[in-house]
Design a protein around this motif. Structure first.
Motif, PDB file in Angstrom:
ATOM      1  N   LYS A  10       0.850  -1.191   0.000  1.00  0.00           N
ATOM      2  CA  LYS A  10       0.000   0.000   0.000  1.00  0.00           C
ATOM      3  C   LYS A  10       0.881   1.235   0.000  1.00  0.00           C
ATOM      4  CE  LYS A  10      -0.438   0.822   4.936  1.00  0.00           C
ATOM      5  NZ  LYS A  10      -0.030   2.209   4.873  1.00  0.00           N
ATOM      6  N   PRO A  11       0.374   2.393  -0.441  1.00  0.00           N
ATOM      7  CA  PRO A  11       1.151   3.631  -0.354  1.00  0.00           C
ATOM      8  C   PRO A  11       1.354   4.034   1.099  1.00  0.00           C
ATOM      9  CG  PRO A  11      -0.697   3.883  -1.862  1.00  0.00           C
ATOM     10  CD  PRO A  11      -0.884   2.588  -1.166  1.00  0.00           C
ATOM     11  N   GLN A  12       2.436   4.758   1.360  1.00  0.00           N
ATOM     12  CA  GLN A  12       2.722   5.208   2.718  1.00  0.00           C
ATOM     13  C   GLN A  12       1.680   6.226   3.167  1.00  0.00           C
ATOM     14  OE1 GLN A  12       6.701   6.744   2.427  1.00  0.00           O
ATOM     15  NE2 GLN A  12       7.580   4.824   3.105  1.00  0.00           N
ATOM     16  N   HIS A  13       1.363   6.247   4.457  1.00  0.00           N
ATOM     17  CA  HIS A  13       0.469   7.217   5.086  1.00  0.00           C
ATOM     18  C   HIS A  13      -0.942   7.171   4.512  1.00  0.00           C
ATOM     19  CE1 HIS A  13       4.092   8.781   6.918  1.00  0.00           C
ATOM     20  NE2 HIS A  13       4.598   8.980   5.740  1.00  0.00           N
ATOM     21  N   ILE A  14      -1.367   6.008   4.015  1.00  0.00           N
ATOM     22  CA  ILE A  14      -2.710   5.822   3.459  1.00  0.00           C
ATOM     23  C   ILE A  14      -3.287   4.572   4.110  1.00  0.00           C
ATOM     24  CG2 ILE A  14      -4.008   5.349   1.328  1.00  0.00           C
ATOM     25  CD1 ILE A  14      -2.840   8.070   1.224  1.00  0.00           C
ATOM     26  N   ALA A  15      -4.596   4.585   4.371  1.00  0.00           N
ATOM     27  CA  ALA A  15      -5.243   3.385   4.904  1.00  0.00           C
ATOM     28  C   ALA A  15      -5.157   2.270   3.864  1.00  0.00           C
ATOM     29  CB  ALA A  15      -6.701   3.674   5.230  1.00  0.00           C
ATOM     30  N   CYS A  16      -4.994   1.043   4.342  1.00  0.00           N
ATOM     31  CA  CYS A  16      -4.842  -0.110   3.447  1.00  0.00           C
ATOM     32  C   CYS A  16      -6.145  -0.332   2.684  1.00  0.00           C
ATOM     33  CB  CYS A  16      -4.483  -1.350   4.259  1.00  0.00           C
ATOM     34  SG  CYS A  16      -4.282  -2.827   3.243  1.00  0.00           S
ATOM     35  N   PRO A  17      -6.104  -0.385   1.353  1.00  0.00           N
ATOM     36  CA  PRO A  17      -7.339  -0.607   0.590  1.00  0.00           C
ATOM     37  C   PRO A  17      -7.866  -2.032   0.725  1.00  0.00           C
ATOM     38  CG  PRO A  17      -5.459  -0.477  -0.891  1.00  0.00           C
ATOM     39  CD  PRO A  17      -4.947  -0.168   0.483  1.00  0.00           C
ATOM     40  N   THR A  18      -7.019  -2.972   1.156  1.00  0.00           N
ATOM     41  CA  THR A  18      -7.436  -4.369   1.268  1.00  0.00           C
ATOM     42  C   THR A  18      -8.170  -4.633   2.580  1.00  0.00           C
ATOM     43  OG1 THR A  18      -5.483  -4.966  -0.009  1.00  0.00           O
ATOM     44  CG2 THR A  18      -6.623  -6.747   1.122  1.00  0.00           C
ATOM     45  N   CYS A  19      -7.546  -4.248   3.703  1.00  0.00           N
ATOM     46  CA  CYS A  19      -8.150  -4.558   5.007  1.00  0.00           C
ATOM     47  C   CYS A  19      -8.780  -3.350   5.687  1.00  0.00           C
ATOM     48  CB  CYS A  19      -7.114  -5.194   5.933  1.00  0.00           C
ATOM     49  SG  CYS A  19      -5.772  -4.083   6.405  1.00  0.00           S
ATOM     50  N   GLY A  20      -8.442  -2.126   5.261  1.00  0.00           N
ATOM     51  CA  GLY A  20      -9.049  -0.924   5.830  1.00  0.00           C
ATOM     52  C   GLY A  20      -8.422  -0.444   7.114  1.00  0.00           C
ATOM     53  N   GLN A  21      -7.224  -0.916   7.452  1.00  0.00           N
ATOM     54  CA  GLN A  21      -6.578  -0.497   8.690  1.00  0.00           C
ATOM     55  C   GLN A  21      -5.503   0.539   8.415  1.00  0.00           C
ATOM     56  OE1 GLN A  21      -5.120  -3.561  11.224  1.00  0.00           O
ATOM     57  NE2 GLN A  21      -7.151  -4.416  11.601  1.00  0.00           N
ATOM     58  N   TYR A  22      -5.296   1.427   9.420  1.00  0.00           N
ATOM     59  CA  TYR A  22      -4.206   2.403   9.364  1.00  0.00           C
ATOM     60  C   TYR A  22      -3.653   2.555  10.770  1.00  0.00           C
ATOM     61  CZ  TYR A  22      -1.536   6.628   8.653  1.00  0.00           C
ATOM     62  OH  TYR A  22      -0.507   7.551   8.578  1.00  0.00           O
ATOM     63  N   ASN A  23      -2.374   2.351  10.919  1.00  0.00           N
ATOM     64  CA  ASN A  23      -1.676   2.517  12.182  1.00  0.00           C
ATOM     65  C   ASN A  23      -2.300   1.627  13.273  1.00  0.00           C
ATOM     66  OD1 ASN A  23       0.380   3.564  13.682  1.00  0.00           O
ATOM     67  ND2 ASN A  23      -0.674   5.438  14.237  1.00  0.00           N
ATOM     68  N   GLY A  24      -2.681   0.417  12.900  1.00  0.00           N
ATOM     69  CA  GLY A  24      -3.208  -0.532  13.854  1.00  0.00           C
ATOM     70  C   GLY A  24      -4.672  -0.359  14.208  1.00  0.00           C
ATOM     71  N   ARG A  25      -5.374   0.596  13.559  1.00  0.00           N
ATOM     72  CA  ARG A  25      -6.787   0.840  13.845  1.00  0.00           C
ATOM     73  C   ARG A  25      -7.622   0.617  12.588  1.00  0.00           C
ATOM     74  NH1 ARG A  25      -7.971   6.161  14.859  1.00  0.00           N
ATOM     75  NH2 ARG A  25      -6.089   6.799  13.798  1.00  0.00           N
ATOM     76  N   GLN A  26      -8.840   0.172  12.764  1.00  0.00           N
ATOM     77  CA  GLN A  26      -9.773   0.007  11.645  1.00  0.00           C
ATOM     78  C   GLN A  26     -10.379   1.364  11.334  1.00  0.00           C
ATOM     79  OE1 GLN A  26     -10.182  -3.087  10.276  1.00  0.00           O
ATOM     80  NE2 GLN A  26     -11.417  -2.226   8.653  1.00  0.00           N
ATOM     81  N   VAL A  27     -10.083   1.926  10.152  1.00  0.00           N
ATOM     82  CA  VAL A  27     -10.564   3.259   9.812  1.00  0.00           C
ATOM     83  C   VAL A  27     -11.568   3.255   8.668  1.00  0.00           C
ATOM     84  CG1 VAL A  27      -8.575   4.493  10.739  1.00  0.00           C
ATOM     85  CG2 VAL A  27      -8.521   3.689   8.404  1.00  0.00           C
ATOM     86  N   THR A  28     -11.513   2.256   7.810  1.00  0.00           N
ATOM     87  CA  THR A  28     -12.479   2.162   6.710  1.00  0.00           C
ATOM     88  C   THR A  28     -12.960   0.729   6.602  1.00  0.00           C
ATOM     89  OG1 THR A  28     -10.782   1.711   5.063  1.00  0.00           O
ATOM     90  CG2 THR A  28     -11.386   4.014   5.379  1.00  0.00           C
ATOM     91  N   GLN A  29     -14.042   0.535   5.873  1.00  0.00           N
ATOM     92  CA  GLN A  29     -14.550  -0.804   5.642  1.00  0.00           C
ATOM     93  C   GLN A  29     -13.668  -1.495   4.607  1.00  0.00           C
ATOM     94  OE1 GLN A  29     -17.011  -2.303   7.287  1.00  0.00           O
ATOM     95  NE2 GLN A  29     -17.206  -0.461   8.532  1.00  0.00           N
ATOM     96  N   PRO A  30     -13.329  -2.762   4.796  1.00  0.00           N
ATOM     97  CA  PRO A  30     -12.503  -3.464   3.803  1.00  0.00           C
ATOM     98  C   PRO A  30     -13.249  -3.604   2.478  1.00  0.00           C
ATOM     99  CG  PRO A  30     -13.079  -4.921   5.626  1.00  0.00           C
ATOM    100  CD  PRO A  30     -13.634  -3.582   5.949  1.00  0.00           C
ATOM    101  N   ALA A  31     -12.484  -3.599   1.420  1.00  0.00           N
ATOM    102  CA  ALA A  31     -13.080  -3.689   0.077  1.00  0.00           C
ATOM    103  C   ALA A  31     -13.498  -5.103  -0.257  1.00  0.00           C
ATOM    104  CB  ALA A  31     -12.086  -3.199  -0.962  1.00  0.00           C
TER     105      ALA A  31
END
Length: 60
Positions: free
Chosen positions: A39-60
């Motif tokens: 994934k790109p740096q400083h962006i929430a993961c598009p696969t699982c939706g986590q950023y910095n150990g927290r769930q921030v978006t719904q997984p795709a």
């Protein structure tokens, strides 16, 4: 404000603009142990939706 005295030639304009380069986005692996998708740096993961150990978006 500075104003050019003469029109800049096409070759000079293109030679100057040839230095405007972009770099490819650097990818890092997701910090989620189960995911590890690139994934790109400083962006929430598009696969699982986590950023910095927290769930921030719904997984795709």
């Amino acid at each position: 404000m500075a104003v050019p005295k003469r029109k800049m030639s096409r070759s000079n304009t293109r030679a100057r603009r040839s230095q405007w380069k972009t770099t490819a986005v650097s990818l890092v692996s997701c910090s989620n142990k189960a995911c590890r998708a690139p994934k790109p740096q400083h962006i929430a993961c598009p696969t699982c939706g986590q950023y910095n150990g927290r769930q921030v978006t719904q997984p795709a």
